[in-house]
Motif scaffolding. Structure first.
Motif, PDB file in Angstrom:
ATOM      1  N   GLU A 116      -1.193-117.948  13.688  1.00 32.51           N
ATOM      2  CA  GLU A 116      -0.764-117.991  12.297  1.00 32.51           C
ATOM      3  C   GLU A 116      -1.975-117.946  11.377  1.00 32.51           C
ATOM      4  O   GLU A 116      -3.032-118.484  11.718  1.00 32.51           O
ATOM      5  N   THR A 117      -1.812-117.312  10.212  1.00 30.85           N
ATOM      6  CA  THR A 117      -2.843-117.375   9.177  1.00 30.85           C
ATOM      7  C   THR A 117      -2.308-118.217   8.022  1.00 30.85           C
ATOM      8  O   THR A 117      -1.174-118.035   7.581  1.00 30.85           O
ATOM      9  N   TRP A 172       1.741-119.043   4.479  1.00 37.17           N
ATOM     10  CA  TRP A 172       1.677-119.416   5.897  1.00 37.17           C
ATOM     11  C   TRP A 172       2.375-118.306   6.683  1.00 37.17           C
ATOM     12  O   TRP A 172       3.593-118.253   6.740  1.00 37.17           O
ATOM     13  N   THR A 200       3.149-116.450  10.133  1.00 33.84           N
ATOM     14  CA  THR A 200       3.193-116.556  11.586  1.00 33.84           C
ATOM     15  C   THR A 200       3.247-115.152  12.162  1.00 33.84           C
ATOM     16  O   THR A 200       4.289-114.482  12.115  1.00 33.84           O
ATOM     17  N   TRP A 235      -6.885-120.149  10.650  1.00 37.85           N
ATOM     18  CA  TRP A 235      -6.073-119.600  11.740  1.00 37.85           C
ATOM     19  C   TRP A 235      -5.614-120.763  12.614  1.00 37.85           C
ATOM     20  O   TRP A 235      -6.434-121.598  13.020  1.00 37.85           O
ATOM     21  N   LEU A 293      -0.874-120.584  18.291  1.00 33.71           N
ATOM     22  CA  LEU A 293       0.509-120.848  18.677  1.00 33.71           C
ATOM     23  C   LEU A 293       0.568-121.266  20.143  1.00 33.71           C
ATOM     24  O   LEU A 293      -0.186-120.736  20.971  1.00 33.71           O
ATOM     25  N   PRO A 346       7.959-112.740  14.080  1.00 29.46           N
ATOM     26  CA  PRO A 346       7.067-113.232  13.024  1.00 29.46           C
ATOM     27  C   PRO A 346       7.848-113.934  11.920  1.00 29.46           C
ATOM     28  O   PRO A 346       9.065-113.766  11.790  1.00 29.46           O
ATOM     29  N   TYR A 364       7.296-115.673   7.676  1.00 30.51           N
ATOM     30  CA  TYR A 364       6.454-115.820   6.493  1.00 30.51           C
ATOM     31  C   TYR A 364       6.964-116.970   5.649  1.00 30.51           C
ATOM     32  O   TYR A 364       8.149-117.034   5.329  1.00 30.51           O
ATOM     33  N   THR A 374       5.745-126.030  11.179  1.00 25.29           N
ATOM     34  CA  THR A 374       4.695-125.767  12.165  1.00 25.29           C
ATOM     35  C   THR A 374       5.282-125.720  13.565  1.00 25.29           C
ATOM     36  O   THR A 374       6.371-126.241  13.817  1.00 25.29           O
TER      37      THR A 374
END
Length: 293
Positions: free
Chosen positions: A67-68, A96, A98, A126, A129, A138, A140, A176
């Motif tokens: 994730e960023t 965030w 993913t 970063w 996971l 993914p 967002y 998370t």
């Protein structure tokens, strides 16, 4: 209380696309699983963008396996990705993203900010996971400034913005995949504060500005340095020698192998080769967003 394990510094500045200066605060290339579940932290700026009609930033590129998390302190970004996520990210906001099984995305200064130009400062974190989640669809998350709880510290010592995890009774809005905390903290000079951290957790403080003294060692963390704390003990006691702005990162280590190359972070070299094969074969995007979503 936790004790200081070591202080990590890297004073080399470089460019990422049109973003300059960028400081690589830490990465798993240097520190490995010592920082798990975190992988790296880049500090973009402080800098100034001159007015332009161009969309400067980082052009489209892929990610898989992590994730960023981008915190905007000043300036404004526009983000778009292949999952359908994105939008304008302004000062105080957090995005965030993913990547998981794979996204293509770009991050550029917004059109409005590009035209006016101005001061910018951001950090990008970063987060790794767990192996079981690396090939998930993914996701967002757009975390707006107004939705991030801000807690006033006692005796007017400062504030805590709770982005992920919790502080006291406040819960951060970020979802998370493993237990972790991301807290954006300001401490006024001369104040001593106790910050939350669990026994066994990876615990780090990145000091954006200011000067911090640790208790009881009396060791000092200078601006733009990273303090890595012992996994033993609970909570951290610090004294702000100057007005301090810092990030507190804590998380339960994943205790899984890391194999990363460029924009991909997986658990094995074969999985990295698979990601490059998927790019080459046009099968990198495993999940597509329906038009009506």
């Amino acid at each position: 209380m936790k004790t200081l394990a070591f202080i990590h510094r890297n004073d080399t500045r470089f460019a990422i696309g049109d973003f300059y200066p960028v400081l690589s605060v830490f990465s798993y290339y240097e520190l490995g699983n010592t920082v798990s579940p975190f992988l790296l932290l880049d500090h973009l700026g402080p800098g100034v963008l001159k007015p332009t009609n161009l969309h400067k930033g980082v052009s489209e590129h892929p990610h898989r396996g992590f994730e960023t998390v981008t915190l905007i302190f000043a300036g404004e970004l526009e983000h778009r990705d292949s999952s359908g996520g994105g939008g304008i990210v302004s000062a105080g906001d957090v995005q965030w993203m993913t990547a998981a099984s794979g996204v293509q995305h770009k991050e550029v200064f917004s059109e409005a900010f590009s035209k006016t130009g101005g001061y910018f400062e951001m950090v990008q974190l970063w987060v790794n996971l767990p192996a079981k989640d690396k090939m998930n669809p993914p996701r967002y998350q757009s975390l707006r400034k107004a939705d991030i709880p801000v807690i006033e510290l006692r005796h007017s010592a400062g504030t805590v913005r709770v982005i992920a995890g919790h502080y006291g009774n406040a819960q951060g809005p970020a979802k998370t995949h493993s237990p972790l905390q991301v807290l954006d903290i300001e401490v006024q000079p001369g104040h001593r504060v106790v910050l939350p951290a669990n026994i066994g957790d990876t615990t780090m403080i990145y000091l954006r500005t200011g000067k911090v003294q640790f208790q009881p060692e009396d060791e000092i963390l200078e601006e733009q340095g990273l303090a890595v704390m012992s996994s033993l003990g609970q909570d951290i006691e610090i004294t702000a020698l100057q007005h301090c702005k810092l990030l507190l990162l804590t998380g339960k280590p994943l205790q899984e192998p890391i194999n990363g190359h460029g924009p991909f972070v997986m658990n094995s070299y074969d999985q990295i080769l698979e990601a490059y094969d998927d790019i080459k074969n046009g099968t990198f995007i495993k999940f597509k967003v329906l038009d009506d979503q």
